[in-house]
Enzyme design. Sequence first.
Site, short mmCIF file in Angstrom:
data_model
loop_
_atom_site.label_atom_id
_atom_site.label_comp_id
_atom_site.label_asym_id
_atom_site.label_seq_id
_atom_site.Cartn_x
_atom_site.Cartn_y
_atom_site.Cartn_z
N LYS A 169 0.03 1.92 -4.07
CA LYS A 169 0.52 1.23 -2.88
C LYS A 169 -0.61 0.44 -2.21
O LYS A 169 -0.39 -0.65 -1.66
CB LYS A 169 1.11 2.25 -1.90
CG LYS A 169 1.61 1.66 -0.57
CD LYS A 169 2.67 0.59 -0.77
CE LYS A 169 3.45 0.30 0.51
NZ LYS A 169 2.66 0.09 1.71
N GLU A 183 -0.38 -8.19 -1.57
CA GLU A 183 0.45 -8.77 -0.50
C GLU A 183 -0.39 -9.62 0.44
O GLU A 183 0.03 -10.70 0.86
CB GLU A 183 1.12 -7.62 0.26
CG GLU A 183 2.00 -8.03 1.41
CD GLU A 183 2.53 -6.80 2.14
OE1 GLU A 183 2.23 -6.65 3.34
OE2 GLU A 183 3.21 -5.98 1.50
#
Length: 328
Positions: A164, A171
Amino acid sequence: MDLGLVGLGKMGGNMRERLRRAGHTVVGFDRNPDVSDADSLEDLVAQLPSPKVVWVMVPAGEPTRATVAALADLLGEGDLVIDGGNSRWTDDLAHAELLAERGIGFVDCGVSGGVWGLENGYALMYGGAPDDVAKAQPVFDALKPEGDFGSVHAGKVGAGHFSKMVHNGIEYAIMQSYAEGWELLEKVDMVDNVTEVMRSWREGTVIRSWLLDLLVAALDDEPGLEGIRGYAEDSGEGRWTVEAGIEHAVATPAITAALYARFVSRQDDSPAMKAVAAMRNQFGGHAMQTAAPKGGDAAGTPAEAGTPDQADSAQAAGSGADSAPAES
């Protein structure tokens, strides 16, 4: 199955609702009594049948560490703790070790989906022993998006949050690229409708993505993004990704640049850029928004025309008196 859920904020509250819609029994605890199903952690644990499974969904760092430590004293052998927050993967190793001393299992789970997860599902990346993951699998299956993707057993303890972390680093870089492209399109005078250009990219192009969809939605809501301050926080995971890249000698220039851009966004008047402007002015006479420096003004005109220093500068630049000094 029965699940205890600690932390009922924007994501935690929606996760409870999605799990209940899937037929699971969820006992939630939050410091806000208006949304809590239990009066305390002790009450939450007492309401769960054994083996007990408790999902922690509180801010990373000390809040998560304190909650896991408290659960270590409340749970027993065969029970399971899942950390679904944005904890650093190194914390997972410590939590797993602490809980293992009591015979309690531990799974770390990176969760992506934000406020849209209630309807669309949450992308899940989890790490832990296969037996512990199996205990939580019904919960993972209910939270994940429909279809074949969106959920993965990434590996041993820590693998979920590490995955993550890298996801969030990527991102950062993608968002920065869209933002820079939008600014450039807005800057030129030949593109009549920037929002429609970006909207057209949502189909058929190799850069289409959900983040692009969200940017277009933001532009629809606030054309030109007027009234939005150019300030962006970082969750910490971008920093951890860069640090992990350094530790493992993996270059992450795009992610690093995106992280640094967020740092710059927080400065109304960048001290570093002040120093750059001062140096450019001193060595080349480049325009600077201040009084004339020693040796010349902001336009590069010498304080005393015809001085040896000025003659040397002109000769070194290879230009006539009307030419601006070159930047080195």
